[in-house]
Design a protein around this motif. Sequence first.
Motif, PDB file in Angstrom:
ATOM      1  N   ALA A   1      10.598  34.742  16.078  1.00 52.37           N
ATOM      2  CA  ALA A   1      10.156  34.535  14.697  1.00 52.37           C
ATOM      3  C   ALA A   1      11.340  34.591  13.739  1.00 52.37           C
ATOM      4  O   ALA A   1      11.417  33.810  12.781  1.00 52.37           O
ATOM      5  CB  ALA A   1       9.117  35.592  14.320  1.00 52.37           C
ATOM      6  N   LYS A   2      12.260  35.493  14.007  1.00 51.51           N
ATOM      7  CA  LYS A   2      13.415  35.654  13.125  1.00 51.51           C
ATOM      8  C   LYS A   2      14.295  34.402  13.127  1.00 51.51           C
ATOM      9  O   LYS A   2      14.738  33.929  12.071  1.00 51.51           O
ATOM     10  CB  LYS A   2      14.239  36.866  13.560  1.00 51.51           C
ATOM     11  CG  LYS A   2      15.461  37.145  12.698  1.00 51.51           C
ATOM     12  CD  LYS A   2      16.168  38.404  13.163  1.00 51.51           C
ATOM     13  CE  LYS A   2      17.478  38.617  12.411  1.00 51.51           C
ATOM     14  NZ  LYS A   2      17.281  38.855  10.982  1.00 51.51           N
ATOM     15  N   THR A   3      14.529  33.839  14.320  1.00 50.33           N
ATOM     16  CA  THR A   3      15.388  32.652  14.421  1.00 50.33           C
ATOM     17  C   THR A   3      14.629  31.357  14.182  1.00 50.33           C
ATOM     18  O   THR A   3      15.245  30.313  13.963  1.00 50.33           O
ATOM     19  CB  THR A   3      16.050  32.594  15.799  1.00 50.33           C
ATOM     20  OG1 THR A   3      15.029  32.516  16.817  1.00 50.33           O
ATOM     21  CG2 THR A   3      16.920  33.821  16.031  1.00 50.33           C
ATOM     22  N   GLY A   4      13.297  31.415  14.247  1.00 48.79           N
ATOM     23  CA  GLY A   4      12.504  30.200  14.045  1.00 48.79           C
ATOM     24  C   GLY A   4      12.518  29.274  15.246  1.00 48.79           C
ATOM     25  O   GLY A   4      12.477  28.046  15.086  1.00 48.79           O
ATOM     26  N   ASP A   5      12.561  29.835  16.450  1.00 44.11           N
ATOM     27  CA  ASP A   5      12.570  29.031  17.682  1.00 44.11           C
ATOM     28  C   ASP A   5      11.307  28.158  17.724  1.00 44.11           C
ATOM     29  O   ASP A   5      10.197  28.665  17.904  1.00 44.11           O
ATOM     30  CB  ASP A   5      12.599  29.962  18.891  1.00 44.11           C
ATOM     31  CG  ASP A   5      12.755  29.212  20.207  1.00 44.11           C
ATOM     32  OD1 ASP A   5      12.487  27.995  20.236  1.00 44.11           O
ATOM     33  OD2 ASP A   5      13.133  29.846  21.212  1.00 44.11           O
ATOM     34  N   PRO A   6      11.438  26.828  17.565  1.00 43.41           N
ATOM     35  CA  PRO A   6      10.244  25.975  17.502  1.00 43.41           C
ATOM     36  C   PRO A   6       9.479  25.931  18.819  1.00 43.41           C
ATOM     37  O   PRO A   6       8.258  25.717  18.821  1.00 43.41           O
ATOM     38  CB  PRO A   6      10.819  24.597  17.148  1.00 43.41           C
ATOM     39  CG  PRO A   6      12.240  24.636  17.614  1.00 43.41           C
ATOM     40  CD  PRO A   6      12.688  26.058  17.438  1.00 43.41           C
ATOM     41  N   ASP A   7      10.175  26.164  19.925  1.00 44.74           N
ATOM     42  CA  ASP A   7       9.523  26.124  21.231  1.00 44.74           C
ATOM     43  C   ASP A   7       8.681  27.367  21.494  1.00 44.74           C
ATOM     44  O   ASP A   7       7.871  27.378  22.415  1.00 44.74           O
ATOM     45  CB  ASP A   7      10.593  25.975  22.323  1.00 44.74           C
ATOM     46  CG  ASP A   7       9.991  25.614  23.663  1.00 44.74           C
ATOM     47  OD1 ASP A   7       9.098  24.738  23.692  1.00 44.74           O
ATOM     48  OD2 ASP A   7      10.414  26.219  24.671  1.00 44.74           O
ATOM     49  N   ARG A   8       8.876  28.399  20.671  1.00 43.53           N
ATOM     50  CA  ARG A   8       8.146  29.646  20.868  1.00 43.53           C
ATOM     51  C   ARG A   8       7.284  30.016  19.660  1.00 43.53           C
ATOM     52  O   ARG A   8       6.897  31.183  19.505  1.00 43.53           O
ATOM     53  CB  ARG A   8       9.148  30.779  21.132  1.00 43.53           C
ATOM     54  CG  ARG A   8       9.682  30.809  22.558  1.00 43.53           C
ATOM     55  CD  ARG A   8       8.600  31.239  23.540  1.00 43.53           C
ATOM     56  NE  ARG A   8       9.148  31.643  24.822  1.00 43.53           N
ATOM     57  CZ  ARG A   8       8.460  32.261  25.768  1.00 43.53           C
ATOM     58  NH1 ARG A   8       7.184  32.536  25.561  1.00 43.53           N
ATOM     59  NH2 ARG A   8       9.015  32.596  26.925  1.00 43.53           N
ATOM     60  N   LYS A   9       6.960  29.058  18.823  1.00 47.06           N
ATOM     61  CA  LYS A   9       6.203  29.358  17.609  1.00 47.06           C
ATOM     62  C   LYS A   9       4.861  30.014  17.911  1.00 47.06           C
ATOM     63  O   LYS A   9       4.393  30.876  17.159  1.00 47.06           O
ATOM     64  CB  LYS A   9       5.985  28.080  16.787  1.00 47.06           C
ATOM     65  CG  LYS A   9       5.358  28.339  15.426  1.00 47.06           C
ATOM     66  CD  LYS A   9       5.314  27.070  14.584  1.00 47.06           C
ATOM     67  CE  LYS A   9       4.716  27.372  13.203  1.00 47.06           C
ATOM     68  NZ  LYS A   9       4.669  26.162  12.350  1.00 47.06           N
ATOM     69  N   ILE A  10       4.247  29.629  19.012  1.00 42.19           N
ATOM     70  CA  ILE A  10       2.946  30.180  19.356  1.00 42.19           C
ATOM     71  C   ILE A  10       3.042  31.659  19.726  1.00 42.19           C
ATOM     72  O   ILE A  10       2.050  32.378  19.761  1.00 42.19           O
ATOM     73  CB  ILE A  10       2.313  29.370  20.512  1.00 42.19           C
ATOM     74  CG1 ILE A  10       0.786  29.523  20.504  1.00 42.19           C
ATOM     75  CG2 ILE A  10       2.894  29.776  21.844  1.00 42.19           C
ATOM     76  CD1 ILE A  10       0.126  28.831  19.355  1.00 42.19           C
TER      77      ILE A  10
END
Length: 547
Positions: free
Chosen positions: A461-470
């Motif tokens: 969440a902190k880095t905004g990883d789009p692959d792990r948004k869920i």
Amino acid sequence: MIDALNDFNSIGYWLKDDLTPDAFDSLLSDAVLNVKHPVYLVNHQGLPAAVNSGTAVITPGASAPGALPLLAMAPPLHPQTLGDRVFKKAHNIRYAYVGGAMANGITSEKMVEAMGKAGMLAFFGAAGLSIPDIEAALDYLQQNMPDTPFGANLIHNPNEPDQEAAVVDLYLRRKIRLISASAFLRLTLPLVYFRVKGIYLSPDGTIICPNKIIAKVSRVELARRFFAPPPEKLLNILVTQQKITRQEADLARKIPLADDLTAEADSGGHTDNRPALSLLPTMLALRDEMMARYTYQRPLCVGLGGGIATPASCAAAFAMGAAYVLTGTINQACVEAGISPSVRNMLAEARQADVTMAPAADMFEMGVKVQVLKRGTLFPQRAAKLFDLYTRHDCFEAISSKDRQMLAEKFFRCSFDQAWQQTRDFFLDRDPRQIQRAEKDPRHKMALVFRSYLGRSSGWAKTGDPDRKIDYQIWCGPAIGAFNQWCTDSFLSHPENRKVVTVALNLLLGAAVITRSNWLRMQFDGVPPGIGSFSPLPLERIDALIE
């Protein structure tokens, strides 16, 4: 609107200067908003009217030639006068407004700097960070805020006591004089060590304690320990270990462990979901009891955190007697927060019901939970699933093959052995004893891998990883919904406009306006309901009103 003002007794009379009272309906709101000046409600030609100047004489039923009957009045109320003067003086701040320490550096160096330079107090969110990362943040803050007050967080870490001790050693070495003590389940040796190290007696007999603690608690039994002197047992251990002198221990018996305490109501992150309306009065009563018992040389102060998100909640806190207010969730939605734009956008869309409780990474085995955002993420459900599997099985191999496959594909995105290797590498650097224990205890090994997922979810969440948004773990309380509702259709509804000082001053100015409106309403019940409502104002407009 008012049929007969004769039905209302005057509280005195008003003598005009060079101004004529303004029309009641149209300009009373402006008069109340002018917080640096008193506001008077007068009977002007049989109608109520408002004015910010003139001379008022408070003598019920009295009159004078050329004077108008005075129906109600409210004195000036600058935002900087809200809260407890003792607290503001002790910390050398202008406003009784504190930025809480959101972990993983979410309360970032930039946020701490912005609030500090605006006359507020903020705590760097050190929890969850490595010692080198914390020290790098302290480098920035001490270089950029050499004469501006700020603090840093010390979070209780029952699973990694060495980390807690290392953070305290760092703070003492770097001469960090103020910490926010959060999530403590009991008092610890490092916490007491920080407080009493360096305490001395001045020539005039005053006890000088360089290091200050603001505790954040939700339970009375723990608050009582913070407001009492440090425990004798822990002081003796510190003397035996030669970390403090016998003189320091003797002086420590005459001071509270914490001069200030935040009553933590329903909040984001670690929380007991306590209602503010009952929690704060309880903590204030405890403060009075402990002051009467110990007669400390500096009065104890109690502030309120959890749910502070609108001018109304801010005004309510001060009306109940809070020495200061502390904000957290709404700060995470601000541009200075150390969080990704993706999370800020998610927070801007949240409503009060969009939060829930989920297992905490740092106290997973103990069943401790944190409050998080549930809208737009599956983290709460997945975290709950991990805790359920942990409580029902003695090792990972005992879990059904179906669940193990699900964990590998959707949670870890690798095999359990690969997930363990990543976890092992992390703890070899942070706390090798956890690895030694896990190699003997397969259930602890499983817990560490599960905790790894929980811990990394906040990092995604902190880095905004789009692959792990869920899988984002976003610490959040219901305050965010109240804040979003309040600023609907205003410039603050857009995440890019949410600057932490602008938000803070809106809450403080709004609290002053609401308080003044309520003072008028209690004297004169003809004040319309809409008077005192406060909508977000740009920072330039606020500066013009209060500077």
